[in-house]
Structures are given as structure tokens and as C-alpha cells.
Design a protein around this motif. Sequence first.
Motif, PDB file in Angstrom:
ATOM      1  N   TRP A 742      14.511 -39.339  34.708  1.00  0.00           N
ATOM      2  CA  TRP A 742      15.090 -38.780  35.929  1.00  0.00           C
ATOM      3  C   TRP A 742      16.563 -39.164  36.062  1.00  0.00           C
ATOM      4  O   TRP A 742      17.344 -38.434  36.677  1.00  0.00           O
ATOM      5  CB  TRP A 742      14.295 -39.251  37.149  1.00  0.00           C
ATOM      6  N   LYS A 743      16.969 -40.296  35.445  1.00  0.00           N
ATOM      7  CA  LYS A 743      18.375 -40.675  35.519  1.00  0.00           C
ATOM      8  C   LYS A 743      19.255 -39.730  34.709  1.00  0.00           C
ATOM      9  O   LYS A 743      20.451 -39.623  34.967  1.00  0.00           O
ATOM     10  CB  LYS A 743      18.560 -42.110  35.032  1.00  0.00           C
ATOM     11  N   TYR A 744      18.686 -39.049  33.739  1.00  0.00           N
ATOM     12  CA  TYR A 744      19.449 -38.068  32.973  1.00  0.00           C
ATOM     13  C   TYR A 744      19.694 -36.806  33.795  1.00  0.00           C
ATOM     14  O   TYR A 744      20.644 -36.066  33.532  1.00  0.00           O
ATOM     15  CB  TYR A 744      18.699 -37.690  31.691  1.00  0.00           C
ATOM     16  N   ALA A 745      18.824 -36.534  34.764  1.00  0.00           N
ATOM     17  CA  ALA A 745      18.944 -35.305  35.544  1.00  0.00           C
ATOM     18  C   ALA A 745      20.128 -35.352  36.507  1.00  0.00           C
ATOM     19  O   ALA A 745      20.753 -34.326  36.784  1.00  0.00           O
ATOM     20  CB  ALA A 745      17.649 -35.042  36.315  1.00  0.00           C
ATOM     21  N   VAL A 746      20.442 -36.528  37.037  1.00  0.00           N
ATOM     22  CA  VAL A 746      21.535 -36.630  38.017  1.00  0.00           C
ATOM     23  C   VAL A 746      22.884 -36.271  37.402  1.00  0.00           C
ATOM     24  O   VAL A 746      23.636 -35.471  37.961  1.00  0.00           O
ATOM     25  CB  VAL A 746      21.549 -38.034  38.653  1.00  0.00           C
ATOM     26  N   PRO A 747      23.267 -36.839  36.237  1.00  0.00           N
ATOM     27  CA  PRO A 747      24.527 -36.406  35.621  1.00  0.00           C
ATOM     28  C   PRO A 747      24.555 -34.911  35.304  1.00  0.00           C
ATOM     29  O   PRO A 747      25.612 -34.277  35.384  1.00  0.00           O
ATOM     30  CB  PRO A 747      24.599 -37.245  34.338  1.00  0.00           C
ATOM     31  N   VAL A 748      23.381 -34.371  34.956  1.00  0.00           N
ATOM     32  CA  VAL A 748      23.318 -32.939  34.681  1.00  0.00           C
ATOM     33  C   VAL A 748      23.664 -32.141  35.936  1.00  0.00           C
ATOM     34  O   VAL A 748      24.440 -31.176  35.897  1.00  0.00           O
ATOM     35  CB  VAL A 748      21.917 -32.567  34.160  1.00  0.00           C
ATOM     36  N   MET A 749      23.113 -32.535  37.084  1.00  0.00           N
ATOM     37  CA  MET A 749      23.412 -31.836  38.329  1.00  0.00           C
ATOM     38  C   MET A 749      24.893 -31.968  38.699  1.00  0.00           C
ATOM     39  O   MET A 749      25.521 -31.009  39.168  1.00  0.00           O
ATOM     40  CB  MET A 749      22.543 -32.408  39.469  1.00  0.00           C
ATOM     41  N   ILE A 750      25.453 -33.150  38.476  1.00  0.00           N
ATOM     42  CA  ILE A 750      26.878 -33.347  38.772  1.00  0.00           C
ATOM     43  C   ILE A 750      27.726 -32.439  37.891  1.00  0.00           C
ATOM     44  O   ILE A 750      28.675 -31.793  38.356  1.00  0.00           O
ATOM     45  CB  ILE A 750      27.258 -34.831  38.578  1.00  0.00           C
ATOM     46  N   ALA A 751      27.378 -32.344  36.604  1.00  0.00           N
ATOM     47  CA  ALA A 751      28.138 -31.492  35.692  1.00  0.00           C
ATOM     48  C   ALA A 751      28.009 -30.023  36.063  1.00  0.00           C
ATOM     49  O   ALA A 751      28.994 -29.263  36.012  1.00  0.00           O
ATOM     50  CB  ALA A 751      27.663 -31.720  34.257  1.00  0.00           C
ATOM     51  N   LEU A 752      26.809 -29.594  36.454  1.00  0.00           N
ATOM     52  CA  LEU A 752      26.618 -28.192  36.839  1.00  0.00           C
ATOM     53  C   LEU A 752      27.403 -27.846  38.093  1.00  0.00           C
ATOM     54  O   LEU A 752      28.034 -26.780  38.172  1.00  0.00           O
ATOM     55  CB  LEU A 752      25.128 -27.912  37.044  1.00  0.00           C
ATOM     56  N   MET A 753      27.352 -28.717  39.093  1.00  0.00           N
ATOM     57  CA  MET A 753      28.135 -28.473  40.300  1.00  0.00           C
ATOM     58  C   MET A 753      29.629 -28.467  39.972  1.00  0.00           C
ATOM     59  O   MET A 753      30.403 -27.689  40.545  1.00  0.00           O
ATOM     60  CB  MET A 753      27.820 -29.541  41.350  1.00  0.00           C
ATOM     61  N   LEU A 782      24.920 -21.833  34.353  1.00  0.00           N
ATOM     62  CA  LEU A 782      24.027 -22.980  34.485  1.00  0.00           C
ATOM     63  C   LEU A 782      23.254 -23.206  33.187  1.00  0.00           C
ATOM     64  O   LEU A 782      23.123 -24.332  32.709  1.00  0.00           O
ATOM     65  CB  LEU A 782      23.055 -22.767  35.643  1.00  0.00           C
ATOM     66  N   GLY A 783      22.729 -22.121  32.613  1.00  0.00           N
ATOM     67  CA  GLY A 783      21.976 -22.255  31.376  1.00  0.00           C
ATOM     68  C   GLY A 783      22.837 -22.677  30.205  1.00  0.00           C
ATOM     69  O   GLY A 783      22.480 -23.561  29.433  1.00  0.00           O
ATOM     70  N   TYR A 784      24.016 -22.040  30.072  1.00  0.00           N
ATOM     71  CA  TYR A 784      24.879 -22.358  28.928  1.00  0.00           C
ATOM     72  C   TYR A 784      25.523 -23.730  29.062  1.00  0.00           C
ATOM     73  O   TYR A 784      25.758 -24.411  28.060  1.00  0.00           O
ATOM     74  CB  TYR A 784      25.955 -21.280  28.782  1.00  0.00           C
ATOM     75  N   SER A 785      25.836 -24.143  30.272  1.00  0.00           N
ATOM     76  CA  SER A 785      26.377 -25.484  30.459  1.00  0.00           C
ATOM     77  C   SER A 785      25.356 -26.528  30.038  1.00  0.00           C
ATOM     78  O   SER A 785      25.709 -27.569  29.479  1.00  0.00           O
ATOM     79  CB  SER A 785      26.780 -25.689  31.927  1.00  0.00           C
ATOM     80  N   MET A 786      24.092 -26.222  30.300  1.00  0.00           N
ATOM     81  CA  MET A 786      23.033 -27.142  29.899  1.00  0.00           C
ATOM     82  C   MET A 786      22.873 -27.209  28.388  1.00  0.00           C
ATOM     83  O   MET A 786      22.409 -28.211  27.850  1.00  0.00           O
ATOM     84  CB  MET A 786      21.704 -26.702  30.525  1.00  0.00           C
ATOM     85  N   TYR A 787      23.256 -26.151  27.675  1.00  0.00           N
ATOM     86  CA  TYR A 787      23.058 -26.110  26.230  1.00  0.00           C
ATOM     87  C   TYR A 787      23.760 -27.289  25.556  1.00  0.00           C
ATOM     88  O   TYR A 787      23.152 -28.060  24.811  1.00  0.00           O
ATOM     89  CB  TYR A 787      23.593 -24.779  25.684  1.00  0.00           C
ATOM     90  N   ASP A 788      25.065 -27.427  25.816  1.00  0.00           N
ATOM     91  CA  ASP A 788      25.826 -28.526  25.214  1.00  0.00           C
ATOM     92  C   ASP A 788      25.359 -29.879  25.730  1.00  0.00           C
ATOM     93  O   ASP A 788      25.296 -30.866  24.974  1.00  0.00           O
ATOM     94  CB  ASP A 788      27.315 -28.348  25.505  1.00  0.00           C
TER      95      ASP A 788
END
Length: 1013
Positions: A742-753, A782-788
Amino acid sequence: MSERFRHAFVLAVVTALVLVSLVIVVGIPGVVKAPKTRLGLDLKGGTQLIYDARTTSGKPVNSTQLGDAINVMRSRSDTLGVSGVSITAYGGDEITVDLPDVQNTAQAAKVVGVAGQLFFYDWEDSVIGSNGKVAGPNDSAATCDGTTVGAGGPACGISEYDAVIRASKEPAVPTCTPALRAKKTHCFAIESSPVPVYYYVDSKTQTVYAPNGPEPTKALLDADLVQKHVKLPAGARLVVVQPGTVLVQATSAPEVPVPNDYYVLADNVKLTGSDVSSPQVTTDPTQGIAVSFGFKGNGASIFTNVTAVLARRGQNNSVSIANPNLQHFAVTLDGALVTTPSIDFSQYPFGIDASNGSEITGGFTYATANTLANVMASGALPVKLDEISSELITPTLGHQALNQGLIAGLVGLALVALFLLVFYRVLGVIAVSALAIYALYLYALIKLVPVTLTLPGIAGLILTIGVAADANVVIFERVKEESRAGRSPLNAITAGYRRGFSAIIDANVVTFMAAFILFILSQSDVQGFALTLGMGVLVSLFTAVAATRAILSTMGHTRFIRAPSALGVSKRRRQWTFDFMGKSKWFFSLSGTILLIGAIAIGVRGVNFGIDFVSGTQVEVGLAHPASVSDVSKAVQSLHLKSSGTSIGLPVVQQVSPPGKTKKPTYNFQIASKTLTVAQLGSAGSSTSTVYGLLNARYGITSFSENTVGPSFGKTVADSAAVAIVAALLAIAAYIALRFQWKYAVPVMIALMHDLLITAGVYALTGRQVTADTVAALLTILGYSMYDTIIVFDRVRENVAKMQNAAFSQIVNRSMSEVLTRSLATSLCTLLPILALLFFGGSTLKDFAFALLVGVASGAYSSIFIASPVLTHWKEREPVYRRRRARIAAANGGVVPAYATVGAAAREVDVDASDRRPRRRLTEPPRQDVKAGEFRELMRDLHTEPAPRPGAQVIPEPRPEPRPEPRPEPRPEPVRDPTADARPEDVVMPADDAAARRRGAAKSRNRRRGRPR
């Protein structure tokens, strides 16, 4: 099943599918005919109408009513003579109608969108005069009988304000029931409006405020005002008209209502449209074109009885036959008078015999009569329809958009193929072959389903080229990495696919989730994009993972891939040594500056929302003769058009492209204004009182498209966009937490925003318009940002298990240096088709590509320089990594090196065995062991020192070597008797030369066949 057999089987399946796809795409001459590609309205031209359905009682629309309405509309659309008509429900109360090749939007709306409520009244016994009573046969001031315009004629009624006030003073009259008839209560057998309806009126200006007509509840009326952006004046008040009274609007001709000209009727309906049958257009010798019809049930006898009453009343109130007082039978359609024919008592003293039917006359043209006949034949809609959006695209613009989309797709495919060939050599040839197979599969699938191909759908197809290439890039980079580690080409291919598979699955699942959410929550055009994107993701998984692996593994046994150079592996590898985590504060500062500039731009300039969100009308027109922006603006302004009762003001006109250099140049303009009706916009053959007719008369029109979005539809688009973005963020966060931590999800949300805010800021800075397609682009971002990001995090997860003595910043730096080339390559593969869209696509595709270009570039930056540093700063607060960092700093003079290259931190654990261990569940992370020193420190924190838990593997912490102690002097060997017997330790057995030779031969075979040693 052996590995070779499995790969051969996959290649056979791939080949068979290629042959089947070719048959679907091109067919077999004389045997199989290839299905046609179904094109949407934006590619072939046509009309789209979107309606909001409501009940007349104010209750929510149910599925049965919506289904019945669609059936009625479909039967009406059949009379237009076009194929491929699509009528679908959306959201429980919206109906979308797609009419290919239909260019007359106003006529199409009259055919499919009218409610079709047909009612017959006794005119003189229904009109309410100024005294609040029924006019009767002698009040010509109320009925307009005896005037030049005739009974119910135009310019003879009263204003809408006076009509509403007069109607509001009438008492409620219920619909008759057996109980009311038994009590002899005044009631009407049939009423067109059996519930009270509400209006807002302003006595000072004598204005009525009911943008969508009267509503059965105050809440609905208030909602109409909000959606139409109508602001009530201070003196406005609510007025209710009780059941039993209704307003009808006068018409100058059938289907041509007269503004502000109304009559008030007692709602005593004699017959309805459900009582008539078999309507058709006929020609009356004296009245011209008419609509004849028969009757159902006892409709004929009712018609005869009513006309008999009219004949007797006319005869009784006539002074002489030379000066008759003829009575009238009125016909209304959806609240407008169609005709008020008189009943001649001298010709029909006992009423009109309706056994052979009757007819409606009243100045019809063939077109208007045919429309009325079709509406009567199909019956009334069970719901009230409010047109909230309309779109017209001429075939010229559709074909132009199709050609631009195809060119952009071919250029994007060529650019990606060239990149793969240059960068990966033999692997690139395989990737391009797989890309061609992928394109064939996807096109065949589109034709087979079939999928209606739209302009956003073409954009989705072009983007899936990047998706398919990205999967190959991830695998190939891993194969090259394994080859550099010393593996043979065949082993490198096997290990590369095995270790890169999880990253491929995670990245494509996230992209598919974004496409799925977009499809569920968006409108029809964007749904086409989401559908093609989702299909492309699934097909690319098969071609990139199964097909290319089978091809590569098969070639690995041949001479084509024998040396590492065939895999694109150079002798000297570019090693990234940049301290990504150490410089994170500079990246945070850069992002903060960009976001601040974007926030200031949004606050000062605002975001330029298109008509999809704020409602309005947008027209794109191509003119044959020279015209300036001022000329077009003045021409539209001279029409004095109104929207919701107020002037549209000065329209916004832009020249969207310069005149062409062909022999017949066109001058293309975009006109934006407040919401206009299809009647105001016009179409081919319209008069000069419409936008189309006026511009065509002055400058000649070569192409014309219009898109009108009502406020309610704009609100729906905005709401669905917000829900889609939030749903996508939550779904992505949940998946990342499930697959990683779950700690990996928070940086992902910050990067997406971070990516979404930067994209919004760039739009505010450039002033580009935000449309529904932009929302689709944002969700794709959102999808492509998650790819990298997933590629980086997947490598971090792998290195966490291997580098069990390193600081987390060292782990992330190592991971970044290993996947940076891969991330840049995948981003470039995605950006290449987007650039093709930007440079070669039409206006819609360019707007779409611009949002993707900004978002994908920002996503590549944020995954490296935002998400990873945020994760590092958070994880290093954990006790385990805090102790590691302190230990490393103590060993290196208080400094933690950027990379773990020396000391205990550089030691790695071989996790291959644990990776191959069967896992209990898909989401189980790789095994991580606890070191003995860390375990003892944890136990001391708990003030206890228990034995390790059974089954846990405790790895001993490296300890310093003990100092060697001085050895005693060796004792001299005693002198032996040469004649004594030999001791066992003196006996030496001879070497087995044959066994040694066998071992050497086995090693040589293993080396030749690429087996691990």
C-alpha cells in the motif's frame, strides 16, 4: 510437452489466426465476401441527436417506458430511408439517435424526436375567453372565427403571459371515473395533461420562464432554469395551471408555430392519436394535400357523434344558410394547433360518416403531411423528449477526417517500426513482424465484432501501436540485460521473458482498467476510443508475450541468434551513475515551480471549457468564396438569433485554417455561440433566415458541421468525467496496493495528480479548449503514466529481495539505472504515434494528441523523478532501512554512497530459487529473509530474546575475521625405518583417466548447447 513443441504449437496458432484474419479483412474472391468496416457519423457524415427523457407526471422514467420510446423512434426512423440507424439508451434517461447520411437535422428531429401527442377538440366548446368561461358558438373574439385568419388562426390569440395567467385562474377538473360520474361531478373523459403544471412569470415584463415547457413539479422547473442558465428576475413568481386546462400555440402553417401566440382550452379531449389507424398522404380535390386515416375500435362512432354535435350547433346558431356559423373540430400535435377544419351542417347535417375514415387538411406540403402521417402511424411516445445535443457532419468533412486519421496511423506505425529496427536489430525485425500481425488481428477483430469506427476510435487504434511496441521493448531490454550477465542467447531469451512478464502484465492491466472505466462512464464517441484501446491492449498481450516469444525461442536454436550482438547487446554497456535520489530535492523544486505557474494560469486565465461542458453551439463551415472573420460574424449577427429567449450576442468566429492552394480553395471557419436549435441552424435547402441558408447564399458552402450541446447534457458530461477520473484513480491505487504494497500506491497517486495538474496548467497557459475528448486523453494519461512507474517499481521490488544489506536509496538508484533506458524507449514508442496524430490528424485528433503529448511526457518524468523519490523518502523512515542507512554511513565516514558498490551493502542474494518457488497466490511478493543482526535488534526492542520462529530463515550477519594466533613450531618428523611396512596414508591411488575424460566431454556438450554450468 517440451519447450520446442510448445513454441511450435504457438507458431501454428499464430499462423492460423493470420490466415483467418486475412479472410476476414480481404475475403476470398467468389467464395467469402469480406464484411464492410462500419464507420461512425464523424467519418461518413450524418446526424446525431441526444434526448433527455421525462415523464409527464414527474415520476422517474422506467426501463419499460424507455424501451417503448426507443421502439417508437426506431419505427419512425425507418421512414427516413437510411440504413445503419442506431438508437440507444444511456444512463437510464438519455436516448442517442445516430442517423447516417441524414443532412437535414431539423427534419430528422421532427420525425424521431417529437412526442406525437395528437388530440382532437371541439373548438368552440373548448376555447376559454377573457371572462374565464368556454367561448361557445358566438364568442368570435375568443375563437377568432369570422376573422381573416379563421378559427384558431395566427396573430389572433393572446400572449403566452396572458394565456398562463388566464389558465391559472381555472379550477381543477379531474379525469372521469365511474365514481365521479355516479356523483355527477364535472369531469372530462380524456385529458392531455392530467396533472398540474408549473410556470414562472414576471408581471413587470410580462414574461414566462419555462425553458423546456411547463413541468409537473417545481423542482423540475427549477432544474430547467439552472440547466438553461436562465436567471429569474426579482419579481418572478410561481404559477400553477390545474388539470383540466391547457395552452396550445397557434401556427402559421403545419409545424411552424407562431411565437407568443396562444389559446387557452378546456382540456376536454374527444379523440387521441391512439384512436386512429393507417394514416397516409393523399390529395384532396379541393383542399390539396391531406392526411387521411381510419379509426380503431369505437373511434369512428365517436368522430361521427362529435361532428354531428358540431353540425347541429352550427345550424342552430346560424342566421341563414348564406351566412352560416360553422363550428370547428381542432387538431393539436404536441401543444400546437395543426388545423381547425369546419363542419358544414348543410353537407353533413348528421355528422361525418367515419366508417371509411377521415382526413386532416390545412395547407400541408407533401413533406409536412408525410411527417404527420409517420408520427400518427408510429404512435405517441410514452415520455417527453428534450433535445439536449445535436450534431451534423457533412460527408465531405467525414471523408477528410477519415483520410487524416489513416495517414496519421500509417505514419505512426512507420515511425515505431523504424525505431525498433534501428534500436534492436534482429529483435527489431521480430518486433515489427509482431506489430504487423497485431495490426492485422486488431483490424480483423474490428470488422468481425463489428465495432463502429469513429475518429476517437482511430486515435485509440494509433495509440495501441505504442502499447504493442512498449510490451516488446520491456521484454527485449530484459533479454539484453540477461545476455550482458553472461547467459547464452537462448537462456537470455527465456530468463528475459520470465522476469519481464510481471511488469508487462501489471502495466497492461492498469491501461486496460483505465479503458474499461472510460467505456463504462463516458459518452458514445469516447466509448469508441475506450473500446479500441481496450481491444488493442488484449491483442498486444497475445502478440508481444506469446507470439514473439515463440518466434524468438525458435530462432534461438538457429544460427540467426547465436551471438549477443544479434540481440542488440554491445560490448560496452552504457552505465547510468546519476544519483537520482540524492538530487530529488531539485526535481521536487522543478515540479513545484511548474505546478505553481500552472496554478497561476488557471487562477488568472481559467480553463477554456468547450461546449461539451458549458453547453452551446459550435459550427464548422467551409466557404467557397473569400470571406473574413468579420464578414462571417456580421452575417450571423444579422439573423438576430435568440437562445432561451435572450439574444446570443456577438458570436465567436475563428478561421481554423488558411485558404487552400488548390484550384478551388475553401475558407474554413469555426463559429461558437449560445445554444441554438436545429431550426435556427438550418441545413441544405434552408431559407436565409437560418445560419446555413444565409452563409450559403452569400459565400457558398462546401462543408458544414454543427455540434449543439444543451446545458443538461453538458452537466452530464462534466459529472461523468469527474466520476471517471476519480474511479480510475481509486482502481489504480487498489491494484498497486494489491500487487506491491500500500505504501507503493501513495507515490503513484501523487505522480498521477502531478501529471493531471501539469496538463491542466498547460491547457490554461495555451488557452486550448477542453472537450470530452480531452477527458478521454486524461484518463489515458493515467494508464500510460502508470506504465513507466510500474516498470520502475517492479525492478525496485526485485532488487529489494536481492540487495538485503543496501539502503533503500541505493536500491532505487540501482533500479533506476537499470530501467532508465527501458523507460525512455517505452515513452518514445508511445510518443511517436502521438506526434503522428498531432502533425497529420485533423482538428479533433490534434486536440486529443496535444493532451496526450503533454501527459505522456509528464508521466515519463514523474515516474522517474517524482514517484520513486517519494517512495524512497517514505520507505527510509522504516526501522529496517533506517538501521541499514546508519550502518552504511558509519562504514563510509558518515556518507551513504549513491550506489552500493563496496562493503556489505554490495553483497547480493541469489533469489532465482525463491522466484521459482510456487507461490500461494498471484499477488504474493518475492521472498525476503531477515538477517540475524536485524532480528536480534528487533528482539532487543521487545526486551526479549526468543528463539527464531520455526520455518524462518535466519541469515548470519557477516562478522570480522578473527586475528590469527601464533602457531607453535612444527615438531620434526621422526626418522622412519626404511624396512618398516607402509602406512595407509602413504598409499596413493592412481587417477581414473576415463572418468575425467567423460566429465570433460559433458562440460563441452553443455557449453555448446547453452545449458547452465
